[in-house]
Enzyme design. Structure first.
Site, short mmCIF file in Angstrom:
data_model
loop_
_atom_site.label_atom_id
_atom_site.label_comp_id
_atom_site.label_asym_id
_atom_site.label_seq_id
_atom_site.Cartn_x
_atom_site.Cartn_y
_atom_site.Cartn_z
N TYR A 263 0.83 -1.21 0.00
CA TYR A 263 0.00 0.00 0.00
C TYR A 263 0.86 1.25 0.00
O TYR A 263 2.01 1.25 0.46
CB TYR A 263 -0.96 0.01 1.19
CG TYR A 263 -0.32 0.28 2.54
CD1 TYR A 263 -0.20 1.58 3.04
CD2 TYR A 263 0.12 -0.76 3.35
CE1 TYR A 263 0.35 1.83 4.28
CE2 TYR A 263 0.68 -0.53 4.59
CZ TYR A 263 0.79 0.77 5.06
OH TYR A 263 1.35 1.03 6.30
N CYS A 264 0.30 2.33 -0.54
CA CYS A 264 0.93 3.64 -0.52
C CYS A 264 -0.18 4.69 -0.50
O CYS A 264 -1.35 4.35 -0.35
CB CYS A 264 1.86 3.83 -1.71
SG CYS A 264 1.07 3.63 -3.32
N THR A 265 0.13 5.96 -0.66
CA THR A 265 -0.86 7.02 -0.48
C THR A 265 -1.97 6.96 -1.51
O THR A 265 -3.16 6.96 -1.18
CB THR A 265 -0.19 8.39 -0.55
OG1 THR A 265 0.88 8.44 0.41
CG2 THR A 265 -1.19 9.50 -0.24
N ILE B 290 -4.23 4.64 0.23
CA ILE B 290 -4.76 4.91 1.57
C ILE B 290 -5.91 5.92 1.53
O ILE B 290 -6.91 5.76 2.21
CB ILE B 290 -3.65 5.45 2.49
CG1 ILE B 290 -2.47 4.48 2.54
CG2 ILE B 290 -4.18 5.70 3.90
CD1 ILE B 290 -1.18 5.10 3.06
#
Length: 332
Positions: free
Chosen positions: A179-181, A208
């Site tokens: 996951y990342c932004t 996210i």
């Protein structure tokens, strides 16, 4: 695109090349949405996910940057050679609800099994360590990365590496939940991992920010770091209707992981500040006692720097150096 942006009150960073668009921008609703509508009118971007969050005090970016970039995200060696337009090369996207289900299952089994390299699933934060410091998914280890450009998870030939959670896992059988932004870093890095033999790669669709809007703060601790003047956003910004008494209590408890860079005590606000020493400019978390004692600097050495800026109150961001130099000259 240039004419459209110049005719609108839009600030931000819009990078494009043959692989797509990477854009973060701010503006009044009618202008911001007009740009998004214009992009989606192109059939190649008709299904693009546009994510929106509020700005309370003017623009989140100082100006507009619109340019062609060979790499939409910066990584050692570049990314132009990666087949990013081929979906089978990238990680399998999970919807926010699917991600939540996987996350809840992981946290029920041996505390997400992140300390057990023989486990069949691992949660991988594909961001910088300082982003993790203000907020992350429960069970995700802190990435030992100061800049995404130097990310090297899964690239080590060593079977054991404290800084690489993928060093000793079974590439054929282990599920890697990335996951990342906003999702773009995961799309890029999953293509690299695929080339290194990792078979079971999954990513959080929309990142996210999309998850917080869809599922609220379930499984998330802290705030979300963002690369603009706001620096950090609390989960209720994305989904205000879930701001219940229970969620307030959870947010309070979750702050305990965040420590002051200087003294190591808990910080009351999950938001970075830049070191007052212009030539350092380190992003760091700091308690108010240390902010006052160190004059906004990250260490004692920086307090005697030649180009020292004043301590900023509240959520202000530093301006260009000439602004402070002129103020100092006026005082003399």
């Amino acid at each position: 695109m240039l004419l459209l942006c110049l005719g609108r009150n839009i600030h931000g960073r819009i990078y494009l090349n043959e692989q797509g668009i990477n854009a973060q921008y701010s503006g009044p609703a009618k202008d911001a949405l007009a740009y998004a509508k214009w992009v989606k009118e192109d059939h190649r971007f008709a299904g693009v996910l546009v994510q929106i969050s509020p700005v309370s005090n003017g623009h989140a970016f100082p100006r507009l940057r619109l340019r062609y970039k060979p790499s939409l995200v910066q990584l050692e060696g570049g990314i132009s050679h990666l087949p990013l337009l081929e979906p089978s090369i990238r990680a399998i996207p999970l919807t926010p609800s699917q991600w939540r289900n996987r996350l809840e299952a992981l946290n029920k089994v041996n505390d997400c099994s992140n300390g057990d390299l023989n486990g069949n699933c691992i949660l991988l934060d594909v961001r910088n360590g300082y982003e993790w410091d203000v907020g992350h998914f429960q069970g995700a280890p802190r990435p030992d990365v100061d800049c995404f450009r130097s990310t090297s998870f899964g690239l080590s030939d060593s079977m054991v590496s404290e800084s690489d959670p993928l060093a000793a896992i079974d590439k054929e059988k282990t599920d890697v939940l990335m996951y990342c932004t906003g999702g773009i870093r995961c799309d890029v890095y999953s293509a690299i991992l695929r080339g290194r033999g990792f078979k079971r790669l999954y990513t959080l669709m929309g990142g996210i920010s999309h998850y917080l809007k869809s599922e609220g703060s379930a499984g998330w601790v802290g705030n979300l770091f963002v690369f603009d003047a706001r620096l950090a956003l609390p989960p209720p910004v994305f989904k205000p209707e879930v701001k219940t008494e229970a969620s307030k209590t959870q947010a309070f408890l979750d702050n305990s992981f965040a420590k002051c860079y200087i003294c190591g005590s808990k910080v009351s606000e999950l938001r970075h500040r830049n070191c007052a020493n212009l030539d350092c400019n380190l992003l760091f978390l700091c308690c108010m006692a240390c902010v006052n004692q160190s004059r906004g600097c990250c260490c004692l050495k920086c307090t005697s720097a030649a180009r020292l800026r004043p301590v900023l109150p509240g959520h202000q961001r530093y301006q260009k150096w000439h602004h402070y130099r002129e103020v100092e000259l006026e005082r003399r």
